[in-house]
Motif scaffolding. Structure first.
Motif, PDB file in Angstrom:
ATOM      1  N   ARG A  64     -15.153  -8.649   0.574  1.00 30.99           N
ATOM      2  CA  ARG A  64     -13.674  -9.237   0.173  1.00 30.99           C
ATOM      3  C   ARG A  64     -13.829 -10.857   0.389  1.00 30.99           C
ATOM      4  O   ARG A  64     -13.236 -11.534  -0.669  1.00 30.99           O
ATOM      5  CB  ARG A  64     -12.779  -8.833   1.048  1.00 30.99           C
ATOM      6  CG  ARG A  64     -11.571  -9.039   0.473  1.00 30.99           C
ATOM      7  CD  ARG A  64     -10.494  -8.453   1.103  1.00 30.99           C
ATOM      8  NE  ARG A  64      -8.764  -8.694   0.682  1.00 30.99           N
ATOM      9  CZ  ARG A  64      -8.125  -9.471   1.551  1.00 30.99           C
ATOM     10  NH1 ARG A  64      -8.322  -9.821   2.920  1.00 30.99           N
ATOM     11  NH2 ARG A  64      -7.055 -10.000   1.160  1.00 30.99           N
TER      12      ARG A  64
ATOM     13  N   TYR B  54     -17.975  -6.685  -5.307  1.00 23.42           N
ATOM     14  CA  TYR B  54     -16.520  -6.420  -4.853  1.00 23.42           C
ATOM     15  C   TYR B  54     -15.965  -5.355  -5.676  1.00 23.42           C
ATOM     16  O   TYR B  54     -15.198  -4.250  -5.103  1.00 23.42           O
ATOM     17  CB  TYR B  54     -15.627  -7.465  -4.566  1.00 23.42           C
ATOM     18  CG  TYR B  54     -14.247  -7.107  -3.726  1.00 23.42           C
ATOM     19  CD1 TYR B  54     -14.458  -6.708  -2.344  1.00 23.42           C
ATOM     20  CD2 TYR B  54     -13.269  -7.191  -4.324  1.00 23.42           C
ATOM     21  CE1 TYR B  54     -13.548  -6.345  -1.479  1.00 23.42           C
ATOM     22  CE2 TYR B  54     -11.991  -6.508  -3.471  1.00 23.42           C
ATOM     23  CZ  TYR B  54     -12.085  -6.313  -2.001  1.00 23.42           C
ATOM     24  OH  TYR B  54     -11.170  -5.888  -1.407  1.00 23.42           O
ATOM     25  N   ASP B  55     -16.158  -5.591  -7.092  1.00 20.82           N
ATOM     26  CA  ASP B  55     -15.635  -4.507  -7.655  1.00 20.82           C
ATOM     27  C   ASP B  55     -16.416  -3.002  -7.441  1.00 20.82           C
ATOM     28  O   ASP B  55     -15.787  -2.027  -7.508  1.00 20.82           O
ATOM     29  CB  ASP B  55     -15.859  -4.777  -9.490  1.00 20.82           C
ATOM     30  CG  ASP B  55     -14.923  -5.940  -9.945  1.00 20.82           C
ATOM     31  OD1 ASP B  55     -14.023  -6.105  -9.322  1.00 20.82           O
ATOM     32  OD2 ASP B  55     -15.409  -6.505 -10.611  1.00 20.82           O
TER      33      ASP B  55
ATOM     34  N   ARG C  34     -14.991  -1.783  -4.327  1.00 18.56           N
ATOM     35  CA  ARG C  34     -13.246  -0.987  -4.644  1.00 18.56           C
ATOM     36  C   ARG C  34     -13.784   0.033  -5.223  1.00 18.56           C
ATOM     37  O   ARG C  34     -13.020   1.231  -4.879  1.00 18.56           O
ATOM     38  CB  ARG C  34     -12.695  -2.038  -5.540  1.00 18.56           C
ATOM     39  CG  ARG C  34     -12.148  -3.174  -4.673  1.00 18.56           C
ATOM     40  CD  ARG C  34     -11.336  -4.026  -5.423  1.00 18.56           C
ATOM     41  NE  ARG C  34     -10.952  -3.646  -6.625  1.00 18.56           N
ATOM     42  CZ  ARG C  34     -10.372  -4.184  -7.714  1.00 18.56           C
ATOM     43  NH1 ARG C  34     -10.282  -5.689  -7.675  1.00 18.56           N
ATOM     44  NH2 ARG C  34      -9.940  -3.725  -8.739  1.00 18.56           N
TER      45      ARG C  34
ATOM     46  N   LEU D 120     -10.897   1.769  -3.248  1.00 17.63           N
ATOM     47  CA  LEU D 120      -9.938   0.969  -3.139  1.00 17.63           C
ATOM     48  C   LEU D 120      -9.493   0.256  -3.652  1.00 17.63           C
ATOM     49  O   LEU D 120      -9.791  -0.061  -5.001  1.00 17.63           O
ATOM     50  CB  LEU D 120     -10.937  -0.358  -1.781  1.00 17.63           C
ATOM     51  CG  LEU D 120     -11.639   0.053  -1.050  1.00 17.63           C
ATOM     52  CD1 LEU D 120     -12.245  -1.052  -0.244  1.00 17.63           C
ATOM     53  CD2 LEU D 120     -10.789   0.833   0.395  1.00 17.63           C
ATOM     54  N   TRP D 121      -8.113  -0.163  -3.786  1.00 13.64           N
ATOM     55  CA  TRP D 121      -7.298  -0.532  -5.015  1.00 13.64           C
ATOM     56  C   TRP D 121      -6.760  -1.976  -4.430  1.00 13.64           C
ATOM     57  O   TRP D 121      -5.681  -2.392  -5.027  1.00 13.64           O
ATOM     58  CB  TRP D 121      -6.309   0.270  -5.438  1.00 13.64           C
ATOM     59  CG  TRP D 121      -6.924   1.576  -5.830  1.00 13.64           C
ATOM     60  CD1 TRP D 121      -6.706   2.676  -4.977  1.00 13.64           C
ATOM     61  CD2 TRP D 121      -7.384   1.921  -7.029  1.00 13.64           C
ATOM     62  NE1 TRP D 121      -7.470   3.781  -5.667  1.00 13.64           N
ATOM     63  CE2 TRP D 121      -7.890   3.356  -6.908  1.00 13.64           C
ATOM     64  CE3 TRP D 121      -7.855   1.210  -8.070  1.00 13.64           C
ATOM     65  CZ2 TRP D 121      -8.673   3.813  -8.262  1.00 13.64           C
ATOM     66  CZ3 TRP D 121      -8.499   1.561  -9.157  1.00 13.64           C
ATOM     67  CH2 TRP D 121      -8.934   2.922  -9.086  1.00 13.64           C
TER      68      TRP D 121
ATOM     69  N   THR E   3      -7.061  -5.929  -4.447  1.00  8.50           N
ATOM     70  CA  THR E   3      -7.897  -7.294  -5.164  1.00  8.50           C
ATOM     71  C   THR E   3      -8.456  -8.043  -4.210  1.00  8.50           C
ATOM     72  O   THR E   3      -7.950  -7.968  -2.862  1.00  8.50           O
ATOM     73  CB  THR E   3      -6.636  -7.848  -6.156  1.00  8.50           C
ATOM     74  OG1 THR E   3      -5.749  -8.491  -5.299  1.00  8.50           O
ATOM     75  CG2 THR E   3      -6.107  -6.979  -7.255  1.00  8.50           C
TER      76      THR E   3
END
Length: 117
Positions: A53, A74-75, A78, A83-84, A86
């Motif tokens: 992150r 990181y995309d 997620r 994970l949602w 940003t």
């Protein structure tokens, strides 16, 4: 990344991601590798998740500091860890899901009302 020991792979990614200097291409690579680790093992430890992150935030803030591969990583994190959040911490998925649910409900009611007419 053919090793089956998630903790070992994660630790190597973290070593690179915490030791490389600003602007080093190794920072983006470390973020990308953490994303691959999340995809392969379906889990990241808390420190690795925080680093992924952090690298994504740095890449978003200053691409000269950390390259965009950290955002790609990181995309993956997620996506594969469901994970949602940003990189900047907004809970995008929950807000978007709430708006989408409300829109679907309104559309359903409108269609039902239209059919009754």
């Amino acid at each position: 990344m053919s090793d089956d020991d998630r903790e070992f792979v994660e630790q190597r990614c973290m070593e690179v991601g915490t030791r490389a200097v600003s602007g080093s291409p190794l920072l983006g690579l470390a973020g990308l590798c953490l994303g691959h680790t999340a995809r392969r093992f379906g889990h990241l430890g808390d420190e690795a998740l925080a680093l992924a992150r952090s690298l994504a935030v740095r890449a978003e803030t200053d691409p000269a500091d950390v390259d965009g591969r950290a955002l790609d990583g990181y995309d993956d994190v997620r996506s594969f860890l469901h994970l949602w959040v940003t990189p900047t911490g907004a809970v995008a998925g929950q807000a978007a899901f709430g708006l989408l649910t409300m829109a679907v409900r309104r559309l359903s009611v409108a269609c039902l009302f239209h059919q009754m007419m």
